[in-house]
Write a protein that holds these residues in place. Sequence first.
Motif, PDB file in Angstrom:
ATOM      1  N   ARG A  40     -51.782  -0.170 -10.672  1.00 33.67           N
ATOM      2  CA  ARG A  40     -51.863   0.144  -9.244  1.00 33.67           C
ATOM      3  C   ARG A  40     -53.306   0.374  -8.799  1.00 33.67           C
ATOM      4  N   GLU A  41     -54.019   1.228  -9.511  1.00 25.74           N
ATOM      5  CA  GLU A  41     -55.373   1.585  -9.086  1.00 25.74           C
ATOM      6  C   GLU A  41     -56.305   0.381  -9.103  1.00 25.74           C
ATOM      7  N   ASP A  42     -56.146  -0.494 -10.111  1.00 26.33           N
ATOM      8  CA  ASP A  42     -56.990  -1.684 -10.179  1.00 26.33           C
ATOM      9  C   ASP A  42     -56.825  -2.533  -8.920  1.00 26.33           C
TER      10      ASP A  42
ATOM     11  N   GLU B 287     -55.575  -1.547  -5.952  1.00 27.35           N
ATOM     12  CA  GLU B 287     -56.029  -0.808  -4.772  1.00 27.35           C
ATOM     13  C   GLU B 287     -57.546  -0.860  -4.637  1.00 27.35           C
ATOM     14  N   GLN B 288     -58.249  -0.701  -5.747  1.00 29.47           N
ATOM     15  CA  GLN B 288     -59.715  -0.740  -5.696  1.00 29.47           C
ATOM     16  C   GLN B 288     -60.221  -2.142  -5.357  1.00 29.47           C
TER      17      GLN B 288
ATOM     18  N   ARG C  74     -48.629   4.984  -2.194  1.00 31.84           N
ATOM     19  CA  ARG C  74     -49.210   5.887  -3.189  1.00 31.84           C
ATOM     20  C   ARG C  74     -48.833   7.327  -2.875  1.00 31.84           C
TER      21      ARG C  74
END
Length: 206
Positions: A112-114, A116-117, A31
Amino acid sequence: MNPLTLSVLRDEHSALAAMLRSVLLLLADHRQRGTLPDFAVLRAMLFYLDEFPEKRHHRKETELLFPKLRARTPLARPILDNLDQDHACGERRIRDLEHALLAFELMGESRREDFEQAMARYVEFYLAHMALEEREILPLAERVLTADDWRELDTAFSTNRDPLTGHDAEQAYRELFTRIVNLAPAPIGLGPASGAPKPATWLRAN
């Protein structure tokens, strides 16, 4: 008395914690650099989590250690019930992560964020789960289990040892663990990660 079972469990907890933190390091590094991770490495790491902690480590706890504790003492039974429930939900949690990873791989930056979370939540859950076992269950086992209990447990826990604790991988898994060790970031592997130290030399995959 120093039961082998307790050493195996603590070593496997340490290896799992290192693996989980390595995934977060890998994701944070990519990231920061604005690059996509090696999805094959991430798939291999999730496969490891499914094959060893979920199907071997947890199964031995639920099927061998926890029943002996319930038979010896009423203490911690609610905790054991909660831990068993965590184990029962483990495969579903992995499937959810694998789906989120596939979406990230196929859909790109928008997912990406989904992932990573989802990964961060999984790591937080798992570290808390292991900390509870280390804090409450293993000390209780040391106090209440008998020598006969430990002999039986040690025999069972001496088999199918996790390669990430320094034991030789079974033939079928050697390529997988070699790939993980060579490409995953420290502390579990030899791959690069920003600001991360090189891994300890005890890690062997072949």
